[in-house]
Design a protein around this motif. Structure first.
Motif, PDB file in Angstrom:
ATOM      1  N   SER A   1      23.072  41.204  -5.215  1.00  0.00           N
ATOM      2  CA  SER A   1      23.102  42.526  -6.078  1.00  0.00           C
ATOM      3  C   SER A   1      22.333  43.548  -5.601  1.00  0.00           C
ATOM      4  CB  SER A   1      23.182  42.226  -7.524  1.00  0.00           C
ATOM      5  OG  SER A   1      22.746  43.409  -8.378  1.00  0.00           O
ATOM      6  N   PRO A   2      22.602  44.517  -5.019  1.00  0.00           N
ATOM      7  CA  PRO A   2      21.675  45.686  -4.578  1.00  0.00           C
ATOM      8  C   PRO A   2      20.803  46.218  -5.626  1.00  0.00           C
ATOM      9  CG  PRO A   2      23.847  45.856  -3.372  1.00  0.00           C
ATOM     10  CD  PRO A   2      24.061  44.604  -4.289  1.00  0.00           C
ATOM     11  N   GLN A   3      21.698  46.353  -6.724  1.00  0.00           N
ATOM     12  CA  GLN A   3      21.117  47.163  -8.004  1.00  0.00           C
ATOM     13  C   GLN A   3      19.840  46.064  -8.435  1.00  0.00           C
ATOM     14  OE1 GLN A   3      24.150  46.985  -7.283  1.00  0.00           O
ATOM     15  NE2 GLN A   3      24.775  49.269  -7.931  1.00  0.00           N
ATOM     16  N   LEU A   4      20.255  44.709  -8.498  1.00  0.00           N
ATOM     17  CA  LEU A   4      19.303  43.871  -9.044  1.00  0.00           C
ATOM     18  C   LEU A   4      17.916  43.727  -7.960  1.00  0.00           C
ATOM     19  CD1 LEU A   4      17.988  41.433 -10.539  1.00  0.00           C
ATOM     20  CD2 LEU A   4      19.445  39.980  -9.456  1.00  0.00           C
ATOM     21  N   ALA A   5      18.286  43.969  -6.674  1.00  0.00           N
ATOM     22  CA  ALA A   5      17.077  43.980  -5.809  1.00  0.00           C
ATOM     23  C   ALA A   5      16.234  45.162  -5.816  1.00  0.00           C
ATOM     24  CB  ALA A   5      17.825  44.088  -4.435  1.00  0.00           C
ATOM     25  N   LEU A   6      17.009  46.242  -6.112  1.00  0.00           N
ATOM     26  CA  LEU A   6      16.208  47.520  -6.339  1.00  0.00           C
ATOM     27  C   LEU A   6      15.418  47.174  -7.528  1.00  0.00           C
ATOM     28  CD1 LEU A   6      15.626  50.401  -5.512  1.00  0.00           C
ATOM     29  CD2 LEU A   6      17.355  51.174  -7.031  1.00  0.00           C
TER      30      LEU A   6
ATOM     31  N   GLN B   1      28.655  42.996   2.310  1.00  0.00           N
ATOM     32  CA  GLN B   1      28.916  43.834   1.052  1.00  0.00           C
ATOM     33  C   GLN B   1      30.238  43.431   0.575  1.00  0.00           C
ATOM     34  OE1 GLN B   1      29.051  47.593   3.474  1.00  0.00           O
ATOM     35  NE2 GLN B   1      27.371  48.372   2.094  1.00  0.00           N
ATOM     36  N   ARG B   2      31.167  42.823   1.267  1.00  0.00           N
ATOM     37  CA  ARG B   2      32.376  42.240   0.503  1.00  0.00           C
ATOM     38  C   ARG B   2      32.292  40.848  -0.062  1.00  0.00           C
ATOM     39  NH1 ARG B   2      35.981  41.122   4.084  1.00  0.00           N
ATOM     40  NH2 ARG B   2      34.819  41.396   5.888  1.00  0.00           N
ATOM     41  N   HIS B   3      31.352  40.019   0.642  1.00  0.00           N
ATOM     42  CA  HIS B   3      31.351  38.625  -0.005  1.00  0.00           C
ATOM     43  C   HIS B   3      30.092  38.461  -0.829  1.00  0.00           C
ATOM     44  CE1 HIS B   3      34.796  36.888   2.333  1.00  0.00           C
ATOM     45  NE2 HIS B   3      34.569  38.006   3.224  1.00  0.00           N
ATOM     46  N   GLY B   4      29.025  39.081  -0.543  1.00  0.00           N
ATOM     47  CA  GLY B   4      27.931  38.921  -1.296  1.00  0.00           C
ATOM     48  C   GLY B   4      27.134  37.806  -0.756  1.00  0.00           C
ATOM     49  N   SER B   5      27.570  37.235   0.206  1.00  0.00           N
ATOM     50  CA  SER B   5      26.879  35.892   0.930  1.00  0.00           C
ATOM     51  C   SER B   5      27.032  36.131   2.537  1.00  0.00           C
ATOM     52  CB  SER B   5      27.466  34.634   0.042  1.00  0.00           C
ATOM     53  OG  SER B   5      28.932  34.608   0.388  1.00  0.00           O
ATOM     54  N   VAL B   6      26.791  35.180   3.014  1.00  0.00           N
ATOM     55  CA  VAL B   6      27.145  34.644   4.442  1.00  0.00           C
ATOM     56  C   VAL B   6      27.792  33.167   4.478  1.00  0.00           C
ATOM     57  CG1 VAL B   6      25.465  36.127   5.598  1.00  0.00           C
ATOM     58  CG2 VAL B   6      24.701  33.981   5.004  1.00  0.00           C
ATOM     59  N   ASN B   7      28.479  33.180   5.616  1.00  0.00           N
ATOM     60  CA  ASN B   7      29.169  31.863   5.788  1.00  0.00           C
ATOM     61  C   ASN B   7      28.284  30.918   7.097  1.00  0.00           C
ATOM     62  OD1 ASN B   7      30.726  29.598   6.185  1.00  0.00           O
ATOM     63  ND2 ASN B   7      32.833  30.686   6.177  1.00  0.00           N
ATOM     64  N   PRO B   8      27.353  30.386   6.852  1.00  0.00           N
ATOM     65  CA  PRO B   8      27.034  29.806   8.243  1.00  0.00           C
ATOM     66  C   PRO B   8      27.870  29.086   9.187  1.00  0.00           C
ATOM     67  CG  PRO B   8      25.487  29.279   6.340  1.00  0.00           C
ATOM     68  CD  PRO B   8      26.958  29.855   5.795  1.00  0.00           C
ATOM     69  N   ASP B   9      28.876  28.510   8.462  1.00  0.00           N
ATOM     70  CA  ASP B   9      29.810  27.833   9.342  1.00  0.00           C
ATOM     71  C   ASP B   9      30.870  28.590   9.652  1.00  0.00           C
ATOM     72  OD1 ASP B   9      28.459  25.366   8.980  1.00  0.00           O
ATOM     73  OD2 ASP B   9      29.464  25.104   6.928  1.00  0.00           O
ATOM     74  N   ILE B  10      30.988  29.696   9.889  1.00  0.00           N
ATOM     75  CA  ILE B  10      32.272  30.751  10.050  1.00  0.00           C
ATOM     76  C   ILE B  10      32.920  30.565  11.557  1.00  0.00           C
ATOM     77  CG2 ILE B  10      30.725  32.699  11.050  1.00  0.00           C
ATOM     78  CD1 ILE B  10      32.677  34.407   8.948  1.00  0.00           C
TER      79      ILE B  10
END
Lengths: 113, 601
Positions: free
Chosen positions: A86-91, B135-144
């Motif tokens: 969450s960019p807002q939380l990070a800020l 930005q879309r997932h809020g995460s990364v996927n190391p096994d992508i």
């Protein structure tokens, strides 16, 4: 307390407030990019740098920018890897750290140089 | 007095000698402003004028230099001359040197950003895609699977996604466009910090920084983890040698106990972040710190071990997905120094004439800096100064050559990581002692070397711009592709040199004709439509698109990966075939959709 130190602490608080207003208030460009970028590039490093007495503007400026980058990056990456992105939380965290460090340094007895 | 954060460096013996009053050129404050600011301002005005009416479409295989007007070079020369005049003034004004350095960076690295109006480098577009993913997932996927290295070392991308979102930008393209200017400024600061730690001679440190900027033709300043990690590499080494040097020459700067604890904490945190952000830089840090410890230059003897533990820990626990999928080529290139080095070099036999000239200038520029550095090491020793730390930092990265090919880039990266110390030693060949600057001969030699380096930089750094540059039309075509192509489609291109993978990249499968086997490429030239259908059918996708652009044709023609003009011929054949539907067509880009993929092959 030196004027420079007080000014730095005041700058941290002011830019943090500006960034918070710009991002949470969603005021849009051109203020938001300027406020957010200035805060992320300078404030965490400047606030933590208030605890350091180093030798010269070059070292000071480098440490400020490098510390800011590392702290910003560490917070962002932690939120990413813990799936709490969450960019807002990070800020919020970064503003909290910066303002707390600036306040602590200002209130600390024997803070003169 | 030493005071908080911004204070004056205590005078050191030979620094005092370097700044000794001199009658030759010592302008008063008011005159100084005129002497320094006028050429700088004139240079910037000329530069701005030089960017008007650039005919980028006329760019040849020599890159941007083929279309830049004489005024551009006049601007660059004025700024560089201003820097050298300030460097050789009786009283060194570091603020003036800093202004000239910033202007130099802006002119060299801001020119493509302003002239193109688009993001250059296809790699930078891929990196935009990782930010988009976060930005879309809020995460990364190391096994992508595809672009998995970025998901396994996500530090830079997490930071970039944070900056993009908080800045209110929809994507990171705007930030990435200006990244080279931003990172080169950071490099200049980091290199200066390191060099001012290696010597008390302020002129030598600034000249070394100038040489670094003028010899840094590698292009590792774009929107990528490498650029950020390299800045932190410089800061870590600079701070370690400045405050924790185990040697008397240069002696460590004395700071309080609290400062030492906080600095060590920062250095460890910075190493940890670098470990999570980039694959190669931690190894370069381990080598550099290890060399300094082995040769008793560094007080923090556990630091290389800490860096090694962080790196091993990250690879073993956080990047295990990447390691499982890529272990074969990592292991394959170990212990193969010749193969790893040769993999980096362009095959001159198949390259175009322009590309051959550029490659030769790259190599000549590199050789020139190395020869100067060797001469500098010898001249400094003869003058009584052994720059052991600088020599170690220049040589340590070379140990990575037998360890890995790093995607055919190892030689470039080794040069890049060696360059700060190499540039310092190169500057030392012309200013071996703090008093050398007084010699007219030394000044002329510095001017000559600086001019040669800058001329080489223009050719080497701008030399591949015909393929690094994307026209607005090419960008428009790519944006259209990603907004219309159905998820799951195959995106087939001539080469990977186009704006790609920057938006919901994981939803598509990618292939490029240039990476097909030699036999397939030969068939493609003889029977383009049939071969393309066969490739598309082999991907087992319901839909497939073919993307051909001006930049891909430039890459094919310049590198010789396929015969000259072969992509243009493919494009013409496809345009005539009823088996393809035109999605977009313009002079710089064309997108075709395969009409029936399943029936093919």
């Amino acid at each position: 307390m030196t004027t420079g130190r007080t000014a730095c602490a005041a700058l941290v608080v002011a830019v943090a407030a500006l960034a918070a207003a710009a991002v949470y208030g969603d005021v849009g460009s051109p203020l938001q990019p300027l406020a957010a970028f200035s805060f992320l590039l300078l404030c965490p490093g400047l606030a933590l740098g208030l605890f350091l007495r180093l030798d010269g503007p070059l070292v000071g400026a480098t440490v400020v920018v490098a510390t800011s980058v590392v702290v910003d990056g560490a917070v962002a990456e932690t939120l990413l890897l813990t799936r709490t992105w969450s960019p807002q939380l990070a800020l919020g965290i970064l503003i909290g750290v910066s303002v707390a460090a600036a306040s602590l340094r200002l209130m600390r007895p024997g803070g003169t140089t | 007095m030493r005071h908080a954060l911004f204070a004056v460096v205590p005078a050191v013996q030979d620094r005092a000698a370097a700044r000794a009053p001199e009658q030759m050129f010592a302008p008063t404050r008011r005159l100084g402003v005129l002497v320094y600011v006028t050429p700088l301002a004139l240079g910037l005005i000329l530069w701005t004028l030089s960017l008007q009416h650039l005919e980028l479409a006329r760019m040849s295989d020599m890159g941007l230099v083929s279309v830049l007007p004489v005024v551009f070079y006049a601007a660059l020369a004025l700024i560089a001359a201003g820097f050298l005049v300030a460097l050789f003034a009786a009283r060194v004004r570091e603020s003036v040197l800093a202004l000239h350095t910033a202007a130099l960076v802006l002119v060299v690295h801001g020119t493509p950003a302003i002239a193109y109006g688009t993001l250059r480098y296809s790699w930078a577009w891929k990196h935009i895609g990782i930010v988009d993913y976060i930005q879309r997932h809020g995460s990364v996927n190391p096994d992508i699977g595809f672009l998995d290295a970025y998901h396994n070392w996500p530090g830079f991308f997490a930071l970039a996604a944070l900056v993009t979102r908080l800045g209110g930008w929809h994507d990171a393209i705007g930030i990435a466009t200006w990244a080279p200017v931003f990172f080169e400024l950071l490099f200049a600061v980091g290199v200066l910090l390191l060099l001012k730690t290696l010597t008390a001679d302020v002129r030598l440190a600034w000249l070394g920084t100038f040489f670094f900027l003028a010899a840094n033709w590698i292009g590792q300043d774009y929107f990528a983890p490498q650029a950020l990690a390299f800045f932190l590499y410089l800061v870590v080494l600079g701070l370690c040698l400045r405050y924790f040097s185990a040697d008397a020459s240069p002696a460590p700067v004395a700071v309080g106990r609290r400062e030492r604890i906080l600095l060590v904490a920062f250095v460890i945190l910075a190493i940890a972040f670098v470990t999570s952000a980039h694959q190669l830089t931690p190894f370069m840090l381990i080598l550099a710190l290890g060399a300094l410890v082995i040769f008793r230059r560094l007080e923090l003897r556990l630091l290389p071990l800490i860096a090694a533990v962080f790196t091993a820990g990250w690879v073993a626990y956080m990047a295990v997905g990447f390691l499982e999928g890529n272990l074969y080529w990592v292991v394959d290139s170990i212990g193969s120094p010749e193969g790893n080095a040769n993999a980096t070099l362009l095959n001159l036999a198949s390259a175009s004439h322009g590309m051959q000239h550029v490659a030769l200038v790259d190599r000549a520029l590199t050789a020139f800096v190395i020869v100067l550095a060797l001469a500098g090491a010898v001249r400094r020793i003869r003058a009584g100064t052994v720059d052991l730390s600088a020599m170690l930092l220049a040589c340590a990265p070379v140990l990575m050559i037998p360890a890995n090919a790093y995607g055919s880039e190892m030689l470039f990266r080794v040069y890049f990581f060696s360059l700060p110390a190499t540039a310092f030693l190169a500057a030392g060949s012309l200013l071996p002692t703090p008093a050398s600057w007084r010699s007219v001969r030394a000044r002329l030699l510095v001017g000559g070397a600086g001019a040669l380096l800058l001329a080489g930089l223009c050719i080497a750094y701008y030399g591949k711009e015909r393929l690094n540059y994307f026209t607005k039309d090419e960008v428009r075509a790519s944006k259209l592709l990603y907004s219309t192509a159905q998820p799951g489609s195959l995106l087939l291109s001539g080469t990977y040199d186009y704006p790609w993978a920057f938006r919901h990249y994981e939803l598509y499968r990618y292939d490029a004709l240039s990476v097909e086997t030699r036999a397939v490429r030969r068939r493609l030239i003889a029977h383009p439509v049939r071969t393309l259908e066969s490739i598309a059918a082999g991907a087992h996708r319901r839909r497939a698109y073919l993307v051909l652009t001006r930049s891909q044709e430039a890459e094919v023609d310049m590198t010789g990966v396929m015969p000259h003009g072969s992509l243009a011929a493919v494009r013409r054949a496809v345009a005539r075939s009823p088996r393809f539907r035109v999605v977009y067509r313009s002079p710089d880009a064309a997108i075709f959709e395969f009409v029936r993929v399943e029936a093919a092959g």
